[in-house]
Design a protein around this motif. Structure first.
Motif, mmCIF file in Angstrom:
data_model
loop_
_atom_site.group_PDB
_atom_site.id
_atom_site.type_symbol
_atom_site.label_atom_id
_atom_site.label_comp_id
_atom_site.label_asym_id
_atom_site.label_seq_id
_atom_site.Cartn_x
_atom_site.Cartn_y
_atom_site.Cartn_z
ATOM 1 N N SER A 237 1.240 -6.683 11.193
ATOM 2 C CA SER A 237 0.256 -5.647 10.893
ATOM 3 C C SER A 237 0.933 -4.410 10.314
ATOM 4 O O SER A 237 0.364 -3.733 9.461
ATOM 5 C CB SER A 237 -0.529 -5.281 12.158
ATOM 6 O OG SER A 237 0.345 -4.861 13.189
ATOM 7 N N LEU A 238 2.142 -4.114 10.761
ATOM 8 C CA LEU A 238 2.841 -2.953 10.243
ATOM 9 C C LEU A 238 3.160 -3.103 8.764
ATOM 10 O O LEU A 238 3.140 -2.126 8.014
ATOM 11 C CB LEU A 238 4.134 -2.721 11.031
ATOM 12 C CG LEU A 238 4.965 -1.506 10.635
ATOM 13 C CD1 LEU A 238 4.139 -0.234 10.756
ATOM 14 C CD2 LEU A 238 6.206 -1.401 11.507
ATOM 15 N N SER A 239 3.431 -4.333 8.322
ATOM 16 C CA SER A 239 3.712 -4.569 6.904
ATOM 17 C C SER A 239 2.504 -4.204 6.053
ATOM 18 O O SER A 239 2.633 -3.556 5.007
ATOM 19 C CB SER A 239 4.103 -6.030 6.683
ATOM 20 O OG SER A 239 4.300 -6.294 5.313
ATOM 21 N N VAL A 240 1.308 -4.632 6.484
ATOM 22 C CA VAL A 240 0.078 -4.290 5.760
ATOM 23 C C VAL A 240 -0.131 -2.777 5.788
ATOM 24 O O VAL A 240 -0.474 -2.159 4.782
ATOM 25 C CB VAL A 240 -1.133 -5.018 6.386
ATOM 26 C CG1 VAL A 240 -2.432 -4.605 5.699
ATOM 27 C CG2 VAL A 240 -0.953 -6.524 6.311
ATOM 28 N N TYR A 241 0.094 -2.194 6.952
ATOM 29 C CA TYR A 241 -0.085 -0.754 7.148
ATOM 30 C C TYR A 241 0.868 0.040 6.243
ATOM 31 O O TYR A 241 0.469 0.986 5.570
ATOM 32 C CB TYR A 241 0.187 -0.443 8.618
ATOM 33 C CG TYR A 241 -0.036 0.984 9.056
ATOM 34 C CD1 TYR A 241 -1.290 1.420 9.471
ATOM 35 C CD2 TYR A 241 1.005 1.893 9.091
ATOM 36 C CE1 TYR A 241 -1.494 2.717 9.918
ATOM 37 C CE2 TYR A 241 0.824 3.195 9.526
ATOM 38 C CZ TYR A 241 -0.435 3.596 9.938
ATOM 39 O OH TYR A 241 -0.627 4.870 10.367
ATOM 40 N N ARG A 242 2.125 -0.377 6.211
ATOM 41 C CA ARG A 242 3.115 0.339 5.419
ATOM 42 C C ARG A 242 2.813 0.231 3.920
ATOM 43 O O ARG A 242 2.884 1.224 3.187
ATOM 44 C CB ARG A 242 4.522 -0.206 5.698
ATOM 45 C CG ARG A 242 5.628 0.626 5.025
ATOM 46 C CD ARG A 242 6.851 -0.226 4.760
ATOM 47 N NE ARG A 242 7.500 -0.697 5.954
ATOM 48 C CZ ARG A 242 8.513 -0.086 6.562
ATOM 49 N NH1 ARG A 242 8.976 1.049 6.074
ATOM 50 N NH2 ARG A 242 9.065 -0.599 7.631
ATOM 51 N N ASP A 243 2.490 -0.983 3.451
ATOM 52 C CA ASP A 243 2.225 -1.183 2.024
ATOM 53 C C ASP A 243 1.085 -0.298 1.540
ATOM 54 O O ASP A 243 1.097 0.198 0.406
ATOM 55 C CB ASP A 243 1.902 -2.658 1.745
ATOM 56 C CG ASP A 243 3.133 -3.535 1.828
ATOM 57 O OD1 ASP A 243 4.254 -2.987 1.815
ATOM 58 O OD2 ASP A 243 2.980 -4.767 1.919
ATOM 59 N N PHE A 244 0.085 -0.127 2.383
ATOM 60 C CA PHE A 244 -1.046 0.712 1.989
ATOM 61 C C PHE A 244 -0.690 2.194 2.090
ATOM 62 O O PHE A 244 -0.927 2.978 1.169
ATOM 63 C CB PHE A 244 -2.255 0.405 2.874
ATOM 64 C CG PHE A 244 -3.438 1.305 2.623
ATOM 65 C CD1 PHE A 244 -4.338 1.016 1.605
ATOM 66 C CD2 PHE A 244 -3.642 2.444 3.380
ATOM 67 C CE1 PHE A 244 -5.427 1.853 1.355
ATOM 68 C CE2 PHE A 244 -4.722 3.283 3.140
ATOM 69 C CZ PHE A 244 -5.609 2.980 2.129
ATOM 70 N N CYS A 245 -0.080 2.565 3.217
ATOM 71 C CA CYS A 245 0.129 3.989 3.506
ATOM 72 C C CYS A 245 1.266 4.612 2.709
ATOM 73 O O CYS A 245 1.316 5.837 2.563
ATOM 74 C CB CYS A 245 0.364 4.186 5.003
ATOM 75 S SG CYS A 245 -1.136 3.980 6.002
ATOM 76 N N LYS A 246 2.186 3.816 2.187
ATOM 77 C CA LYS A 246 3.296 4.411 1.439
ATOM 78 C C LYS A 246 2.831 5.031 0.127
ATOM 79 O O LYS A 246 3.546 5.845 -0.461
ATOM 80 C CB LYS A 246 4.383 3.375 1.184
ATOM 81 C CG LYS A 246 4.002 2.269 0.217
ATOM 82 C CD LYS A 246 5.122 1.242 0.094
ATOM 83 C CE LYS A 246 4.769 0.137 -0.894
ATOM 84 N NZ LYS A 246 5.815 -0.911 -0.964
ATOM 85 N N THR A 247 1.608 4.670 -0.340
ATOM 86 C CA THR A 247 1.077 5.327 -1.531
ATOM 87 C C THR A 247 0.596 6.733 -1.209
ATOM 88 O O THR A 247 0.440 7.556 -2.108
ATOM 89 C CB THR A 247 -0.094 4.508 -2.106
ATOM 90 O OG1 THR A 247 -1.142 4.423 -1.132
ATOM 91 C CG2 THR A 247 0.365 3.097 -2.480
ATOM 92 N N ARG A 248 0.341 7.010 0.078
ATOM 93 C CA ARG A 248 -0.080 8.338 0.510
ATOM 94 C C ARG A 248 1.107 9.138 1.053
ATOM 95 O O ARG A 248 1.289 10.291 0.726
ATOM 96 C CB ARG A 248 -1.159 8.218 1.583
ATOM 97 C CG ARG A 248 -2.404 7.484 1.078
ATOM 98 C CD ARG A 248 -3.500 7.440 2.118
ATOM 99 N NE ARG A 248 -4.707 6.812 1.585
ATOM 100 C CZ ARG A 248 -5.860 6.738 2.232
ATOM 101 N NH1 ARG A 248 -5.962 7.276 3.438
ATOM 102 N NH2 ARG A 248 -6.912 6.166 1.683
ATOM 103 N N ASN A 249 1.884 8.500 1.907
ATOM 104 C CA ASN A 249 3.091 9.130 2.448
ATOM 105 C C ASN A 249 4.280 8.317 1.954
ATOM 106 O O ASN A 249 4.639 7.291 2.530
ATOM 107 C CB ASN A 249 3.057 9.144 3.977
ATOM 108 C CG ASN A 249 4.285 9.799 4.577
ATOM 109 O OD1 ASN A 249 5.120 10.361 3.866
ATOM 110 N ND2 ASN A 249 4.410 9.722 5.893
#
Length: 848
Positions: A237-249
């Protein structure tokens, strides 16, 4: 109590752009340029109401009630907005809701009559009104299903009007006029809901939607978002979370998985931040290179990296500016630096001693919870002093003033004071201390408990402290919203860094995954995320085995390594370089000088020490680290330099006892050195007070003048259940300014039936109720038993420690030379017998 003083950071930027301040803000602790934080003042009509600052203008400013009234009347200018920002920041201390309230939602009083009524409240009623008046915002299309969002307001006791939202899946047919516009057409006709999902997804709203099994046997994306903190529990789940959130942070792109920390918005969704930390800023490590001793330098620095992004709010759907406050670390290793950095050969070891006046300005310094002492006043009332120096300063002050107030020194432990005095803490409150013990990498955690004696008498509330592991039962209760589930065990507790005394809330860094053991690297699949919570000693306290050695579990954060991101076990008992992360758990090791291997003291699962082989380090430097050393490296105390004796009090002699005790290693080493020494001295004073012939203790003090221990097998005849057991040998010197009282004490102690068992009982009594049992309550005290193979020995010495009289012995093992102690292996069966006639003659000669 430390005040929480965050502000709405985004507001200052909003004013700089258009003066409206209409954006939704995030919060952050703010420090003014002089180090202060915004705070309300105890003002009257013409005095200052508050002093504060903003992130845009960090210069501290104060304002009177007149200034505030003027700003409230004229609210159009930027100066007024700036002042309102400062007031809102200061008022967070009395209304913490203001920390997450947008400036446009703050409602200020029209004409405050006094400083106590200047604070605004948060009013989000307009948010719900705007929500309902927009074009069908209460319906959304999530993954082909029509979901209704409802907005409601509630008013709390402070007058804050807060908006809250809820999700619910509704019938597409019954709500077609709204859902068709959002979803495009009937999802059943499109057959969208019949298409199973294969992975979890992040929605554009910043929420994480798990792919879960439904009643038809297929997996579909949930319409209810998963809380952001729970997303971080596994690598999948962290992989999905990171891939999405790295465009913001953007800092999340290369942030170690274990350092990603959730930062939620009002719905429980939202992208996190990267928080890395350094336990040690700089360390010089000695190592061997082809037999040659060399020096290596480790350095670690942290940098604040602030990232801003414009995103759609997960509740209102409107664009807002989010700020992500990251902390990144940079580590550098420099090989083969000058050896003097490791050995300290060029360091200036001279020190100056503060004057008595300087010492009394701040007699106890920083954290001294384990240094309190107990005295009695002339009326027999018990009085607690925070530390020995505080007692000394008090007595000297009274003496200088000619006061007739007197105290009787009772011992090195806190008094049990009745509730007639102000309670020290609130029952149930939990805090993190700055103190660490050698069996845990995190600081001690304390819970405030009611203090009821065995006779039912109620005493002042007290702090019950123990390691994070032992306090888990109480943490589950305190942090029930995060850790309260029955399936939340200690192995499922995870955190990116240990809780700190600087944290506003002890629960803020703690999470629990109830589906996956997030600290178990053997779980099936790619579900393991290596966090600080997974790091620690590979075993509980055990006797060191030469073949297997002592190992520490640590996260491999070397991106070039084949085990990157995994938990690895590395030996820390052979050298100083194989396991560098042992310093995270044992920061005192960063101060070791010139050693090529740490001293385990024969034990694993407990912090090693630098040992006695350090270069250019004396016991004063070594003992400043508060580690529990033994033998020649042990930290001993000087009876002639007792912190509780006032000027002019010079001791006349000492009564010395050398005694051996058997204790449980894990419990014994679960104290700081100061705690441990104070408890041993407290036990010794307790035994001394049993001597009926000793009628005063005003000037009697105890000091530890020798300390050693070794791991031994449990004694089945004693029914010892803990393993390993430590055989601890310590020497107590009782001192007094009156030699006759020393003689009387020596006679009394030598007449006790079994002084070893008396001391053992006193140690158990001194440790009762200061650590946590398996239920989270105060335990029944540490196990202690006299060692039957080592008889107690009693000596009488002069003020400087020169032995005058010892027990008679028929072997050389117990003999004494002038000015020295018996050998450490003295083992006479007649250890309790004093040559009283000889002693009396010696004393008589000295008194003439």
């Amino acid at each position: 109590m430390k005040l929480l003083l965050p502000i709405l950071l985004v507001l200052a930027c909003a004013f700089a752009q258009d003066g409206t301040g209409s954006n939704t803000g995030t919060t952050s602790d703010i420090k003014c340029s002089d180090g202060s934080t915004p705070a309300l003042q105890d003002g009257s009509t013409n005095a200052e109401c508050y002093c504060g600052c903003t992130s845009r203008n960090p210069e501290p400013q104060c304002a009177t009630l007149t200034d505030v009234q003027t700003a409230y009347r004229d609210s159009s200018g930027s100066g007024s907005q700036e002042l309102k920002l400062q007031i809102a920041a200061a008022c967070v201390s009395v209304n913490d809701v203001l920390a997450s309230c947008a400036f446009s939602q703050l409602s200020f009083p029209d004409a405050p009559a006094d400083c106590g009524s200047i604070c605004p409240v948060c009013d989000q009623s307009e948010q719900c009104a705007t929500y309902r008046d927009s074009s069908s915002p209460q319906y959304r299309c999530y993954q082909g299903q029509c979901v209704q969002k409802t907005c409601e307001t509630t008013t709390d006791s402070l007058g804050n009007v807060m908006a809250s939202y809820s999700f619910s899946t509704v019938s597409f047919t019954d709500n077609r006029e709204f859902c068709t516009d959002l979803c495009g057409s009937d999802p059943v006709a499109k057959n969208d809901t019949d298409v199973p999902c294969t992975t979890d997804e992040m929605g554009d709203d910043g929420c994480y939607y798990p792919c879960t099994m439904q009643s038809d046997g297929n997996k579909y994306l949930s319409t209810e978002p998963e809380l952001a903190v729970n997303v971080l529990g596994s690598a999948d789940s962290l992989s999905v979370y990171r891939d999405f959130c790295k465009t913001r942070n953007t800092e999340l792109a290369d942030c170690p998985a274990g350092a990603i920390v959730a930062r939620e918005d009002g719905s429980g969704c939202g992208c996190g931040v990267c928080l890395e930390s350094c336990r040690v800023d700089r360390q010089y490590v000695t190592y061997l290179d082809n037999g040659a001793k060399k020096c290596k330098k480790y350095e670690c620095t942290t940098t604040d990296v602030i990232v801003t992004a414009t995103v759609a709010d997960s509740i209102t759907g409107t664009d807002v500016e989010r700020t992500y406050d990251n902390v990144r670390k940079t580590e550098t290793i420099t090989e083969n630096v000058d050896l003097s950095y490791c050995t300290g050969e060029t360091s200036d070891t001279t020190s100056t001693t503060a004057s008595a006046d300087d010492e009394c300005l701040d007699p106890c310094g920083d954290s001294t919870r384990d240094r309190s002492i107990c005295v009695e006043d002339a009326d027999g009332n018990q009085v607690t002093f925070e530390c020995p120096m505080a007692y000394k300063c008090e007595v000297e002050t009274l003496t200088a003033a000619g006061s007739d107030v007197t105290y009787t020194f009772v011992g090195y432990h806190e008094c049990k004071e009745s509730t007639d005095t102000t309670d020290e803490c609130t029952v149930g409150e939990m805090i993190v201390t700055d103190r660490t013990v050698s069996t845990s990498k995190c600081s001690l955690v304390c819970k405030c408990v009611a203090n009821v004696g065995s006779n039912g008498e109620v005493y002042r509330n007290s702090w019950l402290c123990d390691t994070l592991e032992r306090q888990f039962v109480n943490l589950k209760e305190r942090c029930a919203d995060k850790l309260g589930a029955d399936t939340c065990t200690f192995s499922r507790l995870y955190y990116a860094e240990c809780p700190s005394s600087l944290d506003d809330d002890i629960c803020s860094k703690l999470y629990c995954d109830t589906t996956t053991d997030v600290n178990d690297p053997t779980v099936v699949g790619d579900a393991f995320v290596c966090r600080a919570s997974a790091e620690g000693f590979a075993t509980d306290v055990t006797v060191r085995d030469e073949t297997n050695g002592c190992k520490y579990k640590e996260c491999d954060d070397d991106s070039t390594s084949s085990t990157y991101g995994e938990i690895v076990e590395r030996r820390y008992d052979q050298d100083t370089v194989t396991c560098t992360r042992i310093v995270d758990a044992c920061p005192e090791l960063a101060e070791c000088r010139g050693v090529t291997a740490y001293e385990t003291n024969g034990l694993c699962g407990v912090c090693p020490t630098c040992g006695a082989d350090e270069t250019n380090v004396d016991n004063t430097d070594r003992c400043s680290r508060d580690t529990i050393e033994r033998g020649d490296a042990a930290c001993i105390e000087d009876p002639t330099d007792d912190e509780t004796r006032v000027a002019g009090e010079e001791i006349a002699g000492r009564c010395r006892i050398r005694i051996a005790q058997r204790v449980c290693a894990a419990r014994f080493l679960g104290y700081t050195r100061d705690e441990l020494y104070e408890k041993i001295k407290s036990a010794a004073m307790y035994v001394a007070r049993q001597c009926a012939t000793v009628d005063t203790f005003d000037y009697l003090r105890a000091a530890i003048t020798a300390f050693d221990y070794e791991a031994v097998d449990a004694d089945t005849d004693k029914n010892e259940t803990c393993s390993p057991v430590l055989l601890v040998t310590f020497q107590i010197d009782f001192s007094d300014i009156d030699l006759e009282r020393i003689r009387t004490l020596a006679e009394c102690l030598s007449g006790l039936t079994n002084i070893g068992e008396s001391v053992a009982e006193a140690i158990t009594l001194a440790t009762t109720g200061d650590r946590v049992d398996d239920t989270g309550s105060a335990d029944e005290g540490a196990y202690a038993s006299a060692d039957s193979s080592s008889a107690a020995q009693i000596y009488v010495t002069t003020a400087d420690g020169t032995v005058l009289v010892t027990e008679p012995t028929s072997t050389e093992e117990g003999t004494t030379t002038a000015g020295g102690d018996p050998t450490r292996d003295g083992n006479s069966a007649s250890a309790y017998g004093l040559m009283l006639a000889v002693f009396a003659a010696v004393v008589a000669a000295m008194l003439q």
